[in-house]
Design a protein around this motif. Sequence first.
Motif, PDB file in Angstrom:
ATOM      1  N   ASN A 147      37.484  59.098  65.207  1.00  0.00           N
ATOM      2  CA  ASN A 147      37.106  59.349  63.805  1.00  0.00           C
ATOM      3  C   ASN A 147      35.593  59.479  63.650  1.00  0.00           C
ATOM      4  O   ASN A 147      35.111  60.338  62.895  1.00  0.00           O
ATOM      5  N   GLU A 148      34.847  58.653  64.378  1.00  0.00           N
ATOM      6  CA  GLU A 148      33.380  58.787  64.311  1.00  0.00           C
ATOM      7  C   GLU A 148      32.957  60.179  64.798  1.00  0.00           C
ATOM      8  O   GLU A 148      32.056  60.798  64.219  1.00  0.00           O
ATOM      9  N   ILE A 201      40.688  55.065  68.409  1.00  0.00           N
ATOM     10  CA  ILE A 201      40.836  55.754  67.125  1.00  0.00           C
ATOM     11  C   ILE A 201      39.491  55.763  66.386  1.00  0.00           C
ATOM     12  O   ILE A 201      39.080  56.788  65.818  1.00  0.00           O
ATOM     13  N   SER A 202      38.812  54.631  66.416  1.00  0.00           N
ATOM     14  CA  SER A 202      37.494  54.544  65.776  1.00  0.00           C
ATOM     15  C   SER A 202      36.537  55.578  66.354  1.00  0.00           C
ATOM     16  O   SER A 202      35.872  56.319  65.613  1.00  0.00           O
ATOM     17  N   LEU A 203      36.490  55.669  67.666  1.00  0.00           N
ATOM     18  CA  LEU A 203      35.586  56.631  68.319  1.00  0.00           C
ATOM     19  C   LEU A 203      35.946  58.063  67.942  1.00  0.00           C
ATOM     20  O   LEU A 203      35.063  58.896  67.683  1.00  0.00           O
ATOM     21  N   LEU A 245      40.095  50.855  69.147  1.00  0.00           N
ATOM     22  CA  LEU A 245      38.718  51.283  69.418  1.00  0.00           C
ATOM     23  C   LEU A 245      38.655  52.785  69.704  1.00  0.00           C
ATOM     24  O   LEU A 245      37.692  53.462  69.308  1.00  0.00           O
TER      25      LEU A 245
END
Lengths: 191, 191
Positions: free
Chosen positions: A59-60, A55-57, A53
Amino acid sequence: MKRIYLAGPDVFFSNAGEIGNQKKRLCQRYGFIGLFPLDGEVAAQTCARDTGLAISLANEALIRECDIVVANLTPFRGASADVGTVYELGLARGLGKHIHGYSNDPALYTQRVFDHAGTGTINEQTAGDLRDKNGFKIEEFDLHDNLMIDGGIHASGGYFLTADAPTLSDDLALFERLLIILSGTCSDNAN
Amino acid sequence: MKRIYLAGPDVFFSNAGEIGNQKKRLCQRYGFIGLFPLDGEVAAQTCARDTGLAISLANEALIRECDIVVANLTPFRGASADVGTVYELGLARGLGKHIHGYSNDPALYTQRVFDHAGTGTINEQTAGDLRDKNGFKIEEFDLHDNLMIDGGIHASGGYFLTADAPTLSDDLALFERLLIILSGTCSDNAN
C-alpha cells in the motif's frame, strides 16, 4: 491520466471488492486511474505478521506512485476516521501528494467525540475546556475530525467534503462529487 | 543534537504540560532535544476553525524540522492509537524521518478491536474471517495496531515497544526505554 489512491476503511467492508470496483469505474468515468489498497491481494507469507507487513509495504508503494489521495474519512469504529486511512493521508502529505477526503457523517468532531466518550450533556461543561469521561481534553475547533486531518488537507489545498445528512459508510455520492470537482468540470467552495 | 518530535495524545491529558516537560527533560538526559506539539501554545485566531488549522500547521512545521518521531501509540478512545498521532507518524514517514512508537497496552490489535467492536466471543468466529458487530473485517496479523502503523514503523527501521503489562497512557517507562535504545547506550531486539 492522474492516479488516485482510494484510501478508506472500505477494505474492511463485507462488499470491499464491489466497492473497490465501483470506485475504480467512477475514477475512469472522470478521467482518472483508481488504485485500491491491496489488503486482499497480497500473497500470504509464512506468518500472519509478515503478511500484514507485506500489505503495508504494498500500500505504501501504491501511495508513492499515485498523484492524488482521496480518503473515505467517514468515522469508523469510533469518533474519528479509520487510523490506517489517516496514516496513509499523512504519508501522502509528507510525500507532497494532493490529498482530499470525504465523510458521510455531517457532525462536527467536537460533538462526535462527546457522543462517543463524553459524560452528561455537552452544555453542562465549560466551553473551551470540554473533557471526556476520562478527563481527556476534547478539541473544540469547529472541524470535522482531529485538527491534524482537517489541517493537513487544508494546507495541501485539498477538499474535505462532508454530507448534508448522515449516509452509510459505503455511500459513494460524495466520492463521485469529489471526482467531478477534481476533474475540473465544476468548481466547489468547500475547500 | 538530534531533535525528537514527541507525538501522542499526551496533549489531551489533564497533565499535558507536566508530561511535555518530563518528556523534554528525559530527551535532554539521553542527548536529544524534545519537541512537544504546540496545541496549547498557538495564539487564538479570529475563529476556532482557524485556530485549529494554525495548530496543525505549527505541528507540521515541528515535524518537518525534527530528525526522529517518537509516538505514544497507547490506544486512545478506542482500539487504536490517537488519529492525530497516527497522521503525524505517516507524515514523518513520508518526509523520510526515523519513526518509532510505544504502547502501554500489551494486547494485540485483533483482540482489542474484538473487545471494542466485536460481538459474542472471539472463538465462536471463523479464524481468518473475523468480523465486528457491523460485519466489518477485523485484521488478524498478530500486530499491535492497524497494519499501516506497525508496517510503516517496521519499514522505516523503527522500534514499536509494547508494555509487558498494561499501564496508564502517561506512564513514561517505555518512552524512556526507547530513548535509551536510540541513544545507543544499549541494544534491543524489539524491532
